[in-house]
Structures are given as C-alpha cells and as structure tokens.
Design a protein around this motif. Sequence first.
Motif, PDB file in Angstrom:
ATOM      1  N   TYR A  33       0.837  -1.196   0.000  1.00 38.75           N
ATOM      2  CA  TYR A  33       0.000   0.000   0.000  1.00 38.75           C
ATOM      3  C   TYR A  33       0.876   1.252   0.000  1.00 38.75           C
ATOM      4  O   TYR A  33       1.916   1.291   0.660  1.00 38.75           O
ATOM      5  CB  TYR A  33      -0.873   0.047   1.259  1.00 38.75           C
ATOM      6  CG  TYR A  33      -1.793  -1.135   1.449  1.00 38.75           C
ATOM      7  CD1 TYR A  33      -1.300  -2.353   1.917  1.00 38.75           C
ATOM      8  CD2 TYR A  33      -3.161  -1.034   1.192  1.00 38.75           C
ATOM      9  CE1 TYR A  33      -2.140  -3.440   2.105  1.00 38.75           C
ATOM     10  CE2 TYR A  33      -4.003  -2.118   1.380  1.00 38.75           C
ATOM     11  CZ  TYR A  33      -3.488  -3.311   1.836  1.00 38.75           C
ATOM     12  OH  TYR A  33      -4.314  -4.389   2.016  1.00 38.75           O
ATOM     13  N   TYR A  48      -3.032   0.445  -3.997  1.00 42.58           N
ATOM     14  CA  TYR A  48      -2.850  -0.836  -3.320  1.00 42.58           C
ATOM     15  C   TYR A  48      -2.517  -1.894  -4.374  1.00 42.58           C
ATOM     16  O   TYR A  48      -3.192  -1.985  -5.393  1.00 42.58           O
ATOM     17  CB  TYR A  48      -4.134  -1.159  -2.552  1.00 42.58           C
ATOM     18  CG  TYR A  48      -4.469  -2.619  -2.352  1.00 42.58           C
ATOM     19  CD1 TYR A  48      -5.697  -3.126  -2.783  1.00 42.58           C
ATOM     20  CD2 TYR A  48      -3.592  -3.486  -1.712  1.00 42.58           C
ATOM     21  CE1 TYR A  48      -6.035  -4.447  -2.604  1.00 42.58           C
ATOM     22  CE2 TYR A  48      -3.920  -4.808  -1.522  1.00 42.58           C
ATOM     23  CZ  TYR A  48      -5.137  -5.293  -1.975  1.00 42.58           C
ATOM     24  OH  TYR A  48      -5.467  -6.596  -1.791  1.00 42.58           O
ATOM     25  N   GLN A  50      -1.734  -6.010  -5.166  1.00 40.62           N
ATOM     26  CA  GLN A  50      -1.801  -7.405  -4.747  1.00 40.62           C
ATOM     27  C   GLN A  50      -0.890  -8.133  -5.746  1.00 40.62           C
ATOM     28  O   GLN A  50      -1.241  -8.294  -6.904  1.00 40.62           O
ATOM     29  CB  GLN A  50      -3.230  -7.928  -4.798  1.00 40.62           C
ATOM     30  CG  GLN A  50      -3.417  -9.294  -4.183  1.00 40.62           C
ATOM     31  CD  GLN A  50      -3.139  -9.337  -2.694  1.00 40.62           C
ATOM     32  OE1 GLN A  50      -2.091  -9.801  -2.245  1.00 40.62           O
ATOM     33  NE2 GLN A  50      -4.087  -8.865  -1.903  1.00 40.62           N
ATOM     34  N   ASP A  56      -6.150  -1.529  -6.703  1.00 46.17           N
ATOM     35  CA  ASP A  56      -6.977  -0.340  -6.532  1.00 46.17           C
ATOM     36  C   ASP A  56      -6.063   0.878  -6.610  1.00 46.17           C
ATOM     37  O   ASP A  56      -5.224   1.058  -5.741  1.00 46.17           O
ATOM     38  CB  ASP A  56      -7.702  -0.377  -5.187  1.00 46.17           C
ATOM     39  CG  ASP A  56      -8.661   0.784  -4.984  1.00 46.17           C
ATOM     40  OD1 ASP A  56      -9.443   0.743  -4.017  1.00 46.17           O
ATOM     41  OD2 ASP A  56      -8.632   1.750  -5.773  1.00 46.17           O
ATOM     42  N   GLN A  97      -1.487 -10.794   3.337  1.00 49.63           N
ATOM     43  CA  GLN A  97      -2.470 -11.070   2.292  1.00 49.63           C
ATOM     44  C   GLN A  97      -3.303  -9.848   1.958  1.00 49.63           C
ATOM     45  O   GLN A  97      -3.763  -9.692   0.844  1.00 49.63           O
ATOM     46  CB  GLN A  97      -3.403 -12.202   2.743  1.00 49.63           C
ATOM     47  CG  GLN A  97      -2.714 -13.546   2.837  1.00 49.63           C
ATOM     48  CD  GLN A  97      -3.663 -14.619   3.309  1.00 49.63           C
ATOM     49  OE1 GLN A  97      -4.378 -14.431   4.279  1.00 49.63           O
ATOM     50  NE2 GLN A  97      -3.684 -15.746   2.634  1.00 49.63           N
ATOM     51  N   GLY A  98      -3.497  -8.983   2.911  1.00 48.95           N
ATOM     52  CA  GLY A  98      -4.318  -7.811   2.686  1.00 48.95           C
ATOM     53  C   GLY A  98      -4.997  -7.405   3.978  1.00 48.95           C
ATOM     54  O   GLY A  98      -5.122  -8.187   4.907  1.00 48.95           O
ATOM     55  N   ALA A  99      -5.444  -6.153   4.014  1.00 51.10           N
ATOM     56  CA  ALA A  99      -6.005  -5.599   5.237  1.00 51.10           C
ATOM     57  C   ALA A  99      -7.296  -6.295   5.643  1.00 51.10           C
ATOM     58  O   ALA A  99      -7.727  -6.212   6.782  1.00 51.10           O
ATOM     59  CB  ALA A  99      -6.255  -4.108   5.054  1.00 51.10           C
TER      60      ALA A  99
END
Lengths: 115, 112
Positions: A33, A48, A50, A56, A97-99
């Motif tokens: 991020y 962001y 991935q 995004d 992995q992500g928020a």
Amino acid sequence: GAGVSQTPSNKVTEKGKYVELRCDPISGHTALYWYRQSLGQGPEFLIYFQGTGAADDSGLPNDRFFAVRPEGSVSTLKIQRTERGDSAVYLCASSLQGAGTGELFFGEGSRLTVL
Amino acid sequence: SQQGEEDPQALSIQEGENATMNCSYKTSINNLQWYRQNSGRGLVHLILIRSNEREKHSGRLRVTLDTSKKSSSLLITASRAADTASYFCATDAGVGANNLFFGTGTRLTVIP
C-alpha cells in the motif's frame, strides 16, 4: 532488516522535477500500500497492489502520480512535474495477504518537500 | 468516502488516567483496526476487531465495536507518558475487500 524499508527518508526537490520513492516490503507480503500524509492529517490512500498488479489505484490524485511493482516485491512511486502541493510524507505498508485479513506493517515514510 | 473520523481531535490527560477515543465510519466493514503513530514515525498496528466481535482486549487496550452505530472506541487504561502519540482507526470496505482507509486521528498527550 525485517521491516518495511523506504528510501529516501527525505527528498527536497524543485517544482516541476520528477521524483521516485522506493518501498521494500516485508519478504513474502503480497499486499503493498501507498499512502500520503499531510501534517496533522490521517494517511490518505493512494494505491494498493496485490502481487504485481494494482488492485486499486483510485486514490492517485491525478495522472502525474504512478506506481509500479514489477516483480511483486519492491515498489516505486513516481511523481512527475512535482507541485508544491505534493509536499507530504509518503508512507508505504505491506501485509501478508491484505487488510481484510490482517494488519499492515508500515515503513518510516519518505518526506517529500517541493520548493 | 469510507474514511472514518476520530473524536476528539486532541486529548490531554494526566498519567495514570484512562483515555477514550472514538471512531465513526460510513459503510459496512469486515474489520476495524487501530494504529498508533509517534511524531515523525510510521504507524504501528495496535489491535484488529472483526465485524462479528463487540469487544477485544490487548494489555491496557480495550476496543469496542458497534456495527449498528458504525462506531468504535479505543480505551487506554492507566495511561503513561509513553502513550503520547496520535491514534488512528482504519476500516476496510467490507467482506472481501483488502483496502484500508484511515481516519483523521486523535492526538493524545499524557502529562507525567
């Protein structure tokens, strides 16, 4: 080091110049991020990733801002034709992995000053 | 915007007192997180609470979540001078979302 590393820690540039800010995330973290933080404000979302792709990028303020993560690890935030209003601290964070599933680990930030 | 808002913007207390900070947000979430930021430094994660949880504890921290009111609170008990920092809540955009949006922050000052 085991943490998120950002370089440079400080960057002073002149209006109209091109700037690159680098982020080295924690090894194995797939999510990365970029945020921008002005004095006295909360972090403002920019983009962001991935893996290698931008999941995004809706927070990028205009087309002068661009970010890449070509190999799914290190990311570079690029700002063209800098303006005085771009002055801020640019924060990078990574997550396993992500928020949605866990915490973000932040770097110390890159302070950009545009004269 | 999903961004939350913290209340109060600034809080000053004596060492040993409890500090309560509130966060309101706008849309459905999967989880809510609280972060701390010392002046000039990066953010440090404190605690994560999921949308199906109502309360969570971690050491001197207690977090509550009320999804019907779209609000959360962070309580720091027996505050110390070292707790002086800015505190931010952060929310995602719902189930399956991995983005994270931060609030405006509460600046806490603990006076020794």
